[in-house]
Design a protein around this motif. Structure first.
Motif, mmCIF file in Angstrom:
data_model
loop_
_atom_site.group_PDB
_atom_site.id
_atom_site.type_symbol
_atom_site.label_atom_id
_atom_site.label_comp_id
_atom_site.label_asym_id
_atom_site.label_seq_id
_atom_site.Cartn_x
_atom_site.Cartn_y
_atom_site.Cartn_z
ATOM 1 N N TRP A 1 0.827 -1.207 0.000
ATOM 2 C CA TRP A 1 0.000 0.000 0.000
ATOM 3 C C TRP A 1 0.865 1.262 0.000
ATOM 4 O O TRP A 1 0.687 2.150 -0.820
ATOM 5 C CB TRP A 1 -0.937 0.015 1.230
ATOM 6 N N ILE A 2 1.814 1.354 0.934
ATOM 7 C CA ILE A 2 2.567 2.610 1.043
ATOM 8 C C ILE A 2 3.478 2.791 -0.174
ATOM 9 O O ILE A 2 3.741 3.915 -0.601
ATOM 10 C CB ILE A 2 3.357 2.699 2.373
ATOM 11 N N ILE A 3 3.917 1.669 -0.751
ATOM 12 C CA ILE A 3 4.716 1.792 -1.979
ATOM 13 C C ILE A 3 3.849 2.371 -3.099
ATOM 14 O O ILE A 3 4.272 3.283 -3.821
ATOM 15 C CB ILE A 3 5.327 0.433 -2.371
ATOM 16 N N ALA A 4 2.626 1.887 -3.196
ATOM 17 C CA ALA A 4 1.721 2.415 -4.225
ATOM 18 C C ALA A 4 1.502 3.906 -4.014
ATOM 19 O O ALA A 4 1.527 4.705 -4.955
ATOM 20 C CB ALA A 4 0.379 1.679 -4.170
ATOM 21 N N TYR A 5 1.318 4.263 -2.757
ATOM 22 C CA TYR A 5 1.119 5.683 -2.442
ATOM 23 C C TYR A 5 2.337 6.496 -2.858
ATOM 24 O O TYR A 5 2.236 7.603 -3.386
ATOM 25 C CB TYR A 5 0.850 5.842 -0.942
ATOM 26 N N THR A 6 3.508 5.951 -2.611
ATOM 27 C CA THR A 6 4.753 6.626 -2.964
ATOM 28 C C THR A 6 4.867 6.824 -4.478
ATOM 29 O O THR A 6 5.354 7.847 -4.942
ATOM 30 C CB THR A 6 5.952 5.801 -2.447
ATOM 31 N N GLU A 7 4.390 5.842 -5.225
ATOM 32 C CA GLU A 7 4.425 5.973 -6.685
ATOM 33 C C GLU A 7 3.520 7.115 -7.133
ATOM 34 O O GLU A 7 3.872 7.892 -8.013
ATOM 35 C CB GLU A 7 3.988 4.673 -7.378
ATOM 36 N N ARG A 8 2.362 7.205 -6.488
ATOM 37 C CA ARG A 8 1.468 8.290 -6.872
ATOM 38 C C ARG A 8 2.069 9.641 -6.493
ATOM 39 O O ARG A 8 1.973 10.612 -7.245
ATOM 40 C CB ARG A 8 0.093 8.130 -6.224
ATOM 41 N N LEU A 9 2.685 9.688 -5.331
ATOM 42 C CA LEU A 9 3.364 10.916 -4.907
ATOM 43 C C LEU A 9 4.431 11.313 -5.935
ATOM 44 O O LEU A 9 4.592 12.481 -6.287
ATOM 45 C CB LEU A 9 4.021 10.692 -3.537
ATOM 46 N N THR A 10 5.155 10.302 -6.417
ATOM 47 C CA THR A 10 6.197 10.560 -7.400
ATOM 48 C C THR A 10 5.613 11.183 -8.674
ATOM 49 O O THR A 10 6.159 12.150 -9.209
ATOM 50 C CB THR A 10 6.925 9.246 -7.743
ATOM 51 N N GLU A 11 4.495 10.648 -9.108
ATOM 52 C CA GLU A 11 3.817 11.220 -10.282
ATOM 53 C C GLU A 11 3.507 12.702 -10.064
ATOM 54 O O GLU A 11 3.806 13.547 -10.906
ATOM 55 C CB GLU A 11 2.465 10.526 -10.509
ATOM 56 N N MET B 1 15.753 12.040 -10.939
ATOM 57 C CA MET B 1 14.423 12.048 -10.342
ATOM 58 C C MET B 1 13.749 10.737 -10.737
ATOM 59 O O MET B 1 13.699 10.411 -11.917
ATOM 60 C CB MET B 1 13.651 13.240 -10.911
ATOM 61 N N PRO B 2 13.285 9.950 -9.758
ATOM 62 C CA PRO B 2 12.740 8.629 -10.110
ATOM 63 C C PRO B 2 11.464 8.716 -10.947
ATOM 64 O O PRO B 2 10.697 9.659 -10.814
ATOM 65 C CB PRO B 2 12.434 8.005 -8.748
ATOM 66 N N GLU B 3 11.309 7.726 -11.806
ATOM 67 C CA GLU B 3 10.057 7.579 -12.566
ATOM 68 C C GLU B 3 9.109 6.781 -11.692
ATOM 69 O O GLU B 3 9.527 5.849 -11.023
ATOM 70 C CB GLU B 3 10.309 6.767 -13.847
ATOM 71 N N PRO B 4 7.832 7.095 -11.726
ATOM 72 C CA PRO B 4 6.899 6.310 -10.915
ATOM 73 C C PRO B 4 6.714 4.918 -11.504
ATOM 74 O O PRO B 4 6.616 4.774 -12.721
ATOM 75 C CB PRO B 4 5.598 7.111 -11.008
ATOM 76 N N ASN B 5 6.691 3.906 -10.638
ATOM 77 C CA ASN B 5 6.373 2.550 -11.095
ATOM 78 C C ASN B 5 4.858 2.376 -11.123
ATOM 79 O O ASN B 5 4.131 3.118 -10.469
ATOM 80 C CB ASN B 5 6.990 1.522 -10.150
ATOM 81 N N LYS B 6 4.438 1.378 -11.886
ATOM 82 C CA LYS B 6 2.992 1.093 -11.956
ATOM 83 C C LYS B 6 2.495 0.627 -10.590
ATOM 84 O O LYS B 6 3.212 -0.037 -9.853
ATOM 85 C CB LYS B 6 2.752 -0.014 -12.972
ATOM 86 N N TYR B 7 1.279 1.002 -10.271
ATOM 87 C CA TYR B 7 0.715 0.532 -9.009
ATOM 88 C C TYR B 7 -0.774 0.256 -9.190
ATOM 89 O O TYR B 7 -1.396 0.735 -10.133
ATOM 90 C CB TYR B 7 0.936 1.554 -7.902
ATOM 91 N N ILE C 1 -7.078 2.263 -2.058
ATOM 92 C CA ILE C 1 -8.366 2.124 -1.353
ATOM 93 C C ILE C 1 -8.148 1.382 -0.040
ATOM 94 O O ILE C 1 -8.661 1.769 1.009
ATOM 95 C CB ILE C 1 -9.379 1.397 -2.257
ATOM 96 N N LEU C 2 -7.352 0.327 -0.104
ATOM 97 C CA LEU C 2 -7.004 -0.404 1.119
ATOM 98 C C LEU C 2 -6.389 0.544 2.143
ATOM 99 O O LEU C 2 -6.735 0.532 3.326
ATOM 100 C CB LEU C 2 -6.007 -1.527 0.793
ATOM 101 N N GLY C 3 -5.485 1.416 1.657
ATOM 102 C CA GLY C 3 -4.828 2.372 2.542
ATOM 103 C C GLY C 3 -5.836 3.277 3.240
ATOM 104 O O GLY C 3 -5.737 3.530 4.444
ATOM 105 N N ASN C 4 -6.813 3.766 2.467
ATOM 106 C CA ASN C 4 -7.837 4.622 3.071
ATOM 107 C C ASN C 4 -8.585 3.877 4.160
ATOM 108 O O ASN C 4 -8.927 4.448 5.198
ATOM 109 C CB ASN C 4 -8.808 5.119 2.008
ATOM 110 N N GLU C 5 -8.820 2.595 3.917
ATOM 111 C CA GLU C 5 -9.522 1.805 4.930
ATOM 112 C C GLU C 5 -8.656 1.606 6.179
ATOM 113 O O GLU C 5 -9.161 1.662 7.304
ATOM 114 C CB GLU C 5 -9.959 0.465 4.338
ATOM 115 N N ILE C 6 -7.377 1.386 5.945
ATOM 116 C CA ILE C 6 -6.460 1.265 7.091
ATOM 117 C C ILE C 6 -6.512 2.531 7.927
ATOM 118 O O ILE C 6 -6.654 2.508 9.145
ATOM 119 C CB ILE C 6 -5.009 1.005 6.621
ATOM 120 N N MET C 7 -6.426 3.667 7.230
ATOM 121 C CA MET C 7 -6.353 4.936 7.958
ATOM 122 C C MET C 7 -7.654 5.225 8.698
ATOM 123 O O MET C 7 -7.647 5.736 9.813
ATOM 124 C CB MET C 7 -5.992 6.074 6.997
ATOM 125 N N GLU C 8 -8.751 4.854 8.071
ATOM 126 C CA GLU C 8 -10.043 5.056 8.727
ATOM 127 C C GLU C 8 -10.147 4.175 9.973
ATOM 128 O O GLU C 8 -10.586 4.614 11.030
ATOM 129 C CB GLU C 8 -11.156 4.719 7.733
#
Length: 782
Positions: A618-628, A720-726, A732-739
């Motif tokens: 999850w956090i890796i996926a989030y990091t990829e989006r942040l990178t974008e 500057m890193p390129e974002p990987n696919k996620y 969505i899982l992350g949002n549920e974790i945080m909630e």
RNA sequence: GGGCCUAUGGUCUAGCGGUUAUGACGUCUGCCUUACACGCAGAAGGCCGGGAGUUCGAAUCUCCCUGGGCCCACCA
């Protein structure tokens, strides 16, 4: 290694002292510019700061730090970046500085000596300026500093002038100028101040030619009556409707002048009727030009009335002439009354005496005949933010030919001599630096008109914008290296402040277009101004300026840089607030402590993707989006986006939700070795990425942490890193974790339980994949 | 006086046609939980300056008003 871990042990927070440790290393990093590089070229026409010394403008320092972030991010995006370091050193500010410092006056000092003192002042001030720039790791090319007062630069200024002269773009004209009688020179608008002074407003009558009527006018400058060329009244003013387009006769001189309707005349001031004279003030100039009235000069450059003023006034000083003509008007019986009024009078800021407006012979760069073209160019130019273009376009509509000659000492000399016989100008060839005030013209100079061989040099200099407006040509080696020029011109970017659109931006387009037929850059990036905490512009005269050095020493350069980047979108004005700057300092400490934590676990080798736990994914996926998001920000020259996105991610997601979730696992408590490794791998993955994304904005802390944790080449040499696919489902899982986390925290809060206390709660099915982490994080028992 | 920009909780800021309106600082409440008290968790707090319009729908688009900022001009 030991020493390095000590840094972490001994420092629980990020601070200026830690920055100092890395400053030398950071500032020694080099980016040599290679115009033949395979990489895409990103060339910048950076503003050469004016060498005015401390305290420097905090708003300017913030602007430069953003420009630096742009340069750094473009390097990391894989571009070959030309980031020149220039120093603007010509003109009035340094002359004034030297006068003050040495207690001298320019015109009472031998020119040679005055220039020497200016130069010495500049060298000292320049040193300070470099220190300030280096203190926040401004990464321009300090090995190849250019100075606008160097022989090479002045050669360019003069050569481009000569080129334009030959092309017929320079005209000589006698136009009304600000003239200080006391100083014996034209002065710039910037040298005028206004002072409330008591003066007489004299009401007197003009006869009307067509009837027996009289018209009452009011003037503070009755001595200019002899130069009166019209009377204006407001078209709406009922009292004067009958007079419009009739003819009035001036008392004493008995000259006929037209009565004209013009909205500039205000019904509620004085008598409502204004006499227009050459020249009482700039409105006279405007109206005489607008109505194409005849100009009659009545004051000479010694401040005395000339023959146009008549026998009685001729030879008198302006002030005495005023007294005299009031007496004459009284005798004549035309004076209605005299009022004492407070009058805002333009005075010379040095001699404090009123300025006169007198036509003087000056050089102009023709603008009016290519105005349409300039407007087209302005429309063509890409600008960030686009809306600021309006400032330029509006200005072009009202701008006139540009007066370029100045009666000054410390500036680039006008490269002209005049034939002693016939006064015809002699212009030398391009490619040399000429000083006509002390040098003879080149050998073999012959007057083109009368074949004379004796010449006198022009002793004037150029307006300093004549120098700075060709910075785009200097940094691309227009005169000196054709290949380099071809590769770099037009430049990729002109970054600058909104306050100098009408000057630097406008004049640069004008000058470079005339010489190269191109706009000098592909894009202009216009930043807003730094304002004080009440939203007012900071300035030395207001005394509300803040010294950036003090702020940097107190909170650190990175805190300052991050504040500058995150405070406002480029183009918007930004208010300085110490408390919000403190907030960014706290963020850096947060990052510092995250790194301290992550550092404890060591760096794992790469691991098999199948071993990575779901919460880590999850956090890796989030990091990829942040990178974008961050890349998009940097690509659009907008450090505001990465700064805010990163802060939000680190502080609101990564630290509270993810790190807390996996901390026990990273320590290896009640988890398998493989699970532990997955957590440590992920922590490093994210931290590493954050450092890379943040490097252009906060070079100090990223340099330090990168070096502590990941060693090897500096973070500033990384791509500057390129974002990987996620997989979006991970977010969505992350949002549920945080909630879920929030719910548990709330539940414990309601029970007044400590966060580590046991709790019995059902874990929703959708969180099954991260159940073990959640149980350890919240101490959930079944 | 002319022009341009702008108006979002106490302060600052994101959003630019449909979200429970973003985040920071500050405030209040509880917590020294083995990275961080420069911290953690929670809470309060906004008719998105006012009015009219466009639209099925407006913080977001248009117009007017008001306040703020900047640039230019400046009272004969």
């Amino acid at each position: 290694m030991i020493e390095e871990s000590k840094t972490f042990e001994e420092n629980k927070n990020w601070n200026r002292a830690l920055e100092k440790k890395t400053e030398k290393k950071l500032n020694s990093l080099k980016w040599d510019f290679n115009p033949y590089s395979e990489k895409e070229i990103f060339s910048m026409d950076t503003p050469p700061p004016y060498t005015s010394g401390r305290p420097w403008h905090l708003g300017a320092a913030a602007q430069y730090s953003k420009i630096d972030a742009i340069a750094r991010s473009q390097r990391m995006l894989g571009k070959e970046v030309l980031f020149p370091m220039g120093m603007d050193r010509n003109g009035i500010p340094v002359e004034r500085y030297a006068e003050k410092k040495y207690g001298i006056r320019m015109r009472d000092t031998p020119r040679e000596q005055f220039i020497k003192l200016c130069k010495e002042s500049l060298d000292e001030l320049e040193k300070e300026m470099f220190e300030i720039l280096r203190s926040f790791a401004y990464s321009a090319d300090f090995d190849n500093v250019y100075r606008t007062d160097s022989d090479e630069y002045r050669t360019l200024t003069q050569s481009t002038f000569i080129e334009m002269w030959k092309a017929g773009k320079i005209i000589r004209g006698t136009r009304p100028s600000n003239y200080c009688i006391d100083c014996g020179t034209t002065i710039a608008d910037a040298e005028i101040e206004y002072k409330e002074m008591e003066t007489n407003l004299v009401y007197f009558y003009f006869k009307i030619k067509e009837s027996d009527e009289k018209i009452l006018i009011a003037s503070t400058r009755p001595e200019l009556l002899g130069a009166c060329s019209a009377i204006i009244v407001n078209p709406e003013d009922e009292r004067f409707k009958n007079f419009i387009n009739k003819t009035a006769i001036t008392p004493i001189y008995n000259k006929e002048v037209k009565i004209i309707a013009h909205s500039y005349a205000k019904a509620d001031f004085g008598s409502g009727a204004v006499m227009i004279c050459s020249y009482g003030d700039y409105n006279d100039v405007m109206i005489i030009k607008e109505l194409k009235l005849a100009e009659k000069i009545i004051i000479d450059t010694n401040g005395k009335m000339n023959e146009n003023s008549g026998e009685k006034l001729k030879g008198l000083k302006v002030k005495d002439a005023r007294k005299e003509i009031i007496e004459m008007l009284k005798e004549n019986g035309t004076v209605e009354k005299i009022e004492k009024i407070q009058h805002r009078t333009p005075i010379c800021d040095r001699s404090k005496t009123p300025i006169e407006i007198i036509p003087l012979d000056e050089y102009y760069l023709k603008v009016t005949d290519i105005k349409d073209k300039l407007e087209n160019l302005a429309n063509e130019l890409k600008m960030i933010p686009e809306q600021h273009k309006q400032i330029l376009i509006n200005w072009l509509k009202v701008s006139t030919d540009w007066p370029i000659s100045r009666r000054r000492y410390y500036g680039t000399e006008i490269p002209l001599w005049y034939c002693n016989k016939c006064n015809e100008p002699f212009i030398p060839e391009e490619g040399h630096y000429y000083r006509p005030w002390k040098e003879n013209p080149p050998k073999g100079a012959v007057c083109t008109k009368c074949n004379g061989t004796e010449f006198s040099g022009d002793d004037r200099t150029f307006d300093t914008w004549m120098d700075s407006s060709v910075s785009a040509l200097y940094v691309t080696k227009y005169l000196s290296d054709k290949d380099f020029y071809e590769k770099t011109y037009p430049l990729s970017l002109r970054p600058q402040g909104i306050d100098i659109i009408r000057t630097w931006l406008n004049y640069s387009i004008l000058r470079c277009y005339l010489l190269t037929e191109k706009i000098p850059w592909k894009l202009a990036w216009i930043d807003g101004m730094g304002l004080d905490e009440h939203g007012e512009k900071m300035s030395k005269s207001k005394g509300n300026g803040i010294d950036p050095t003090l702020i940097i020493e107190k909170y650190g350069a990175d805190a300052f840089r991050f504040w500058a980047a995150s405070e406002a979108l480029p183009g918007s004005n930004f208010l300085f607030s110490e408390s919000r700057l403190q907030g960014t300092a706290k963020f850096l400490t947060k990052l510092w402590n995250i790194a301290r934590l992550v550092n404890q676990f060591g760096i794992p080798e790469n691991i098999d993707e199948k071993q990575i736990n779901e919460s880590d994914k999850w956090i890796i996926a989030y990091t990829e989006r942040l990178t974008e998001d961050c890349r998009k920000g940097y690509e659009t020259l907008n450090p505001f986006i990465p700064a805010n996105k990163i802060r939000e991610f680190v502080w609101n997601i990564f630290a509270p939700h993810y790190i807390e979730l996996v901390k026990a696992r990273a320590y290896g408590e009640k988890f398998s070795e493989s699970e532990r490794k997955s957590a440590v791998y992920t922590l490093n993955y994210v931290l590493r990425r954050v450092l890379l994304l943040l490097a252009p904005i906060t070079p100090f802390i990223t340099q330090t942490l990168w070096n502590e944790l990941y060693k090897g080449e500096s973070v500033h040499y990384q791509m500057m890193p390129e974002p990987n696919k996620y997989d979006d489902r991970l977010l969505i899982l992350g949002n549920e974790i945080m909630e879920f986390n929030s719910n548990i925290w709330n539940a414990k809060k309601d029970k007044k339980a400590s966060l580590k206390e046991e709790i019995k709660v059902e874990i929703p099915e959708k969180l099954n994949s991260v159940e073990k982490d959640l149980r350890s994080m919240h101490n959930i028992i079944s």
